[in-house]
Design an enzyme around this catalytic site. Structure first.
Site, PDB file in Angstrom:
ATOM      1  N   GLU A  37      -0.001  -3.368   4.635  1.00 59.70           N
ATOM      2  CA  GLU A  37      -1.133  -2.432   4.742  1.00 59.70           C
ATOM      3  C   GLU A  37      -1.179  -1.754   6.098  1.00 59.70           C
ATOM      4  O   GLU A  37      -0.909  -2.390   7.112  1.00 59.70           O
ATOM      5  CB  GLU A  37      -2.451  -3.204   4.584  1.00 59.70           C
TER       6      GLU A  37
ATOM      7  N   LYS B 153     -11.117  -0.742  -1.466  1.00 56.49           N
ATOM      8  CA  LYS B 153     -10.840  -1.664  -0.366  1.00 56.49           C
ATOM      9  C   LYS B 153     -11.963  -1.491   0.673  1.00 56.49           C
ATOM     10  O   LYS B 153     -12.403  -0.357   0.871  1.00 56.49           O
ATOM     11  CB  LYS B 153      -9.492  -1.310   0.299  1.00 56.49           C
TER      12      LYS B 153
ATOM     13  N   LYS C 256      -8.461   6.510   6.765  1.00 56.32           N
ATOM     14  CA  LYS C 256      -7.289   5.813   6.208  1.00 56.32           C
ATOM     15  C   LYS C 256      -7.726   4.666   5.305  1.00 56.32           C
ATOM     16  O   LYS C 256      -8.533   3.832   5.706  1.00 56.32           O
ATOM     17  CB  LYS C 256      -6.408   5.275   7.336  1.00 56.32           C
TER      18      LYS C 256
ATOM     19  N   THR D 207       1.373  10.237   4.243  1.00 58.66           N
ATOM     20  CA  THR D 207       0.594  11.300   3.594  1.00 58.66           C
ATOM     21  C   THR D 207      -0.706  11.595   4.337  1.00 58.66           C
ATOM     22  O   THR D 207      -1.408  12.532   3.968  1.00 58.66           O
ATOM     23  CB  THR D 207       0.270  10.899   2.140  1.00 58.66           C
TER      24      THR D 207
ATOM     25  N   SER E  56      -2.567   0.690  -4.312  1.00 54.60           N
ATOM     26  CA  SER E  56      -3.055   1.856  -3.562  1.00 54.60           C
ATOM     27  C   SER E  56      -4.423   2.312  -4.044  1.00 54.60           C
ATOM     28  O   SER E  56      -4.733   2.212  -5.232  1.00 54.60           O
ATOM     29  CB  SER E  56      -2.052   3.001  -3.743  1.00 54.60           C
ATOM     30  N   ALA E  57      -5.207   2.860  -3.121  1.00 54.17           N
ATOM     31  CA  ALA E  57      -6.517   3.418  -3.477  1.00 54.17           C
ATOM     32  C   ALA E  57      -6.377   4.798  -4.108  1.00 54.17           C
ATOM     33  O   ALA E  57      -7.312   5.315  -4.708  1.00 54.17           O
ATOM     34  CB  ALA E  57      -7.376   3.535  -2.215  1.00 54.17           C
TER      35      ALA E  57
ATOM     36  N   ASP F  46       0.880  -1.158   0.000  1.00 54.77           N
ATOM     37  CA  ASP F  46       0.000   0.000   0.000  1.00 54.77           C
ATOM     38  C   ASP F  46       0.933   1.227   0.000  1.00 54.77           C
ATOM     39  O   ASP F  46       2.127   1.094   0.295  1.00 54.77           O
ATOM     40  CB  ASP F  46      -0.877  -0.032   1.257  1.00 54.77           C
ATOM     41  N   LEU F  47       0.421   2.390  -0.326  1.00 51.10           N
ATOM     42  CA  LEU F  47       1.281   3.583  -0.384  1.00 51.10           C
ATOM     43  C   LEU F  47       1.121   4.485   0.851  1.00 51.10           C
ATOM     44  O   LEU F  47       2.036   4.611   1.671  1.00 51.10           O
ATOM     45  CB  LEU F  47       0.961   4.389  -1.654  1.00 51.10           C
ATOM     46  N   ASP F  48      -0.080   5.088   0.969  1.00 52.83           N
ATOM     47  CA  ASP F  48      -0.318   6.061   2.050  1.00 52.83           C
ATOM     48  C   ASP F  48      -0.282   5.355   3.410  1.00 52.83           C
ATOM     49  O   ASP F  48      -1.071   4.449   3.661  1.00 52.83           O
ATOM     50  CB  ASP F  48      -1.688   6.725   1.843  1.00 52.83           C
TER      51      ASP F  48
HETATM   52  C1  BG6 Z   1      -5.755   6.057   0.408  1.00 51.55           C
HETATM   53  C2  BG6 Z   1      -5.685   7.006   1.592  1.00 51.55           C
HETATM   54  O1  BG6 Z   1      -4.511   5.461   0.198  1.00 51.55           O
HETATM   55  O2  BG6 Z   1      -6.130   6.769  -0.774  1.00 51.55           O
HETATM   56  C3  BG6 Z   1      -7.006   7.741   1.755  1.00 51.55           C
HETATM   57  O3  BG6 Z   1      -5.391   6.273   2.765  1.00 51.55           O
HETATM   58  C4  BG6 Z   1      -7.366   8.443   0.447  1.00 51.55           C
HETATM   59  O4  BG6 Z   1      -6.898   8.671   2.805  1.00 51.55           O
HETATM   60  C5  BG6 Z   1      -7.401   7.430  -0.700  1.00 51.55           C
HETATM   61  O5  BG6 Z   1      -8.647   9.061   0.547  1.00 51.55           O
HETATM   62  C6  BG6 Z   1      -7.698   8.089  -2.051  1.00 51.55           C
HETATM   63  O6  BG6 Z   1      -6.630   8.936  -2.362  1.00 51.55           O
HETATM   64  P1  BG6 Z   1      -6.645  10.120  -3.422  1.00 51.55           P
HETATM   65  O7  BG6 Z   1      -5.219  10.605  -3.420  1.00 51.55           O
HETATM   66  O8  BG6 Z   1      -7.027   9.524  -4.738  1.00 51.55           O
HETATM   67  O9  BG6 Z   1      -7.635  11.129  -2.961  1.00 51.55           O
HETATM   68 MG    MG Z   2      -2.756   3.150   3.607  1.00 55.01          MG
END
Ligand code: BG6
Ligand code: MG
Length: 217
Positions: free
Chosen positions: A168, A144, A44, A16, A113-114, A8-10
């Site tokens: 994650e 997710k 999150k 972030t 990542s989402a 996962d990224l964030d």
């Molecule tokens: C997830 C974050 O990785 O991505 C969420 O944990 C975020 O907080 C989601 O809303 C969507 O990200 P973005 O950058 O497309 O708004």
């Molecule tokens: Mg995350």
């Protein structure tokens, strides 16, 4: 023995959440809704659309579809201002060590990542080249805990789900990995991430013996 490791990224590679918090807080306040860091915790891993829906519900607010689209755009514009200033110093501790070890062991590595901003962030922190596949919010239709993002990652790497390991920091992400029949590794608080197969506070707690065991399992 080849396994796939999906990150996962964030909250896993970079922190972030603090930038999402600032941008959502400004947006919530502009609507007269208070927004705490505890509420930010609940966002999150949650998609952009669902995050705004949750904030509006907390504030008991209903808005038009046009307003909803405008607010999502505004939030993202502010978030972009923060992330375009990011650099490699914002990579979380020992993430490069783990990535480099897995690479040296010839393992397949993907991002799952989402976020629709994932590619920008990876470029900013100069990690894009470490990934054999990148699956982000622009590639999926289901958020997710739906396993779609990780299943696409596995498919792109040519590795079956049971040979995939997911890192994650969110409950929804751990659930997605479990539903996908992958090994889930929670990064963060053990009380929050108790559904994960393994839990570590961060990557400094993950040693090579553990990674090697995963590779050979
Ligand atoms: C997830 C974050 O990785 O991505 C969420 O944990 C975020 O907080 C989601 O809303 C969507 O990200 P973005 O950058 O497309 O708004
Ligand atoms: Mg995350």
């Amino acid at each position: 023995m080849k396994k796939a490791f999906i990150f996962d990224l964030d909250g896993v590679i970079v922190d972030t959440a603090k930038y999402h918090f600032l941008a959502w807080q400004n947006l919530a306040n502009s609507l007269g809704i208070s927004f705490s860091s505890a509420q930010n915790e609940q966002l999150k891993g949650v998609s952009r659309v669902r995050s705004l829906e949750k904030i509006l519900a907390w504030g008991n607010k209903t808005i038009s579809e046009e307003e909803f689209t405008r607010l999502m755009h505004e939030k993202n514009e502010e978030y972009l201002e923060y992330i375009t200033k990011m650099d490699a110093s914002e990579i979380l501790p020992d993430v490069p060590r783990v990535l480099d070890y897995l690479m040296a062991q010839n393992q397949a590595i993907a991002l799952g990542s989402a976020s629709k901003n994932a590619r920008i962030i990876l470029d900013k922190v100069a990690l894009t080249e470490k990934f054999h596949a990148i699956v982000d919010g622009t590639n999926v239709s289901k958020a997710k805990p739906d396993p779609e993002v990780f299943l696409i990652g596995a498919q792109e790497l040519g590795v079956s789900p049971e040979h995939c390991v997911v890192f994650e920091d969110s409950v929804a992400g751990v659930q997605a990995a479990n539903i996908a029949n992958m090994i889930s590794i929670g990064i963060g608080d053990a009380d929050v991430l108790h559904e994960a197969d393994y839990i570590f506070k961060d990557f400094t707690a993950i040693d090579e013996a553990f990674l090697s065991k995963l590779i050979k399992a």
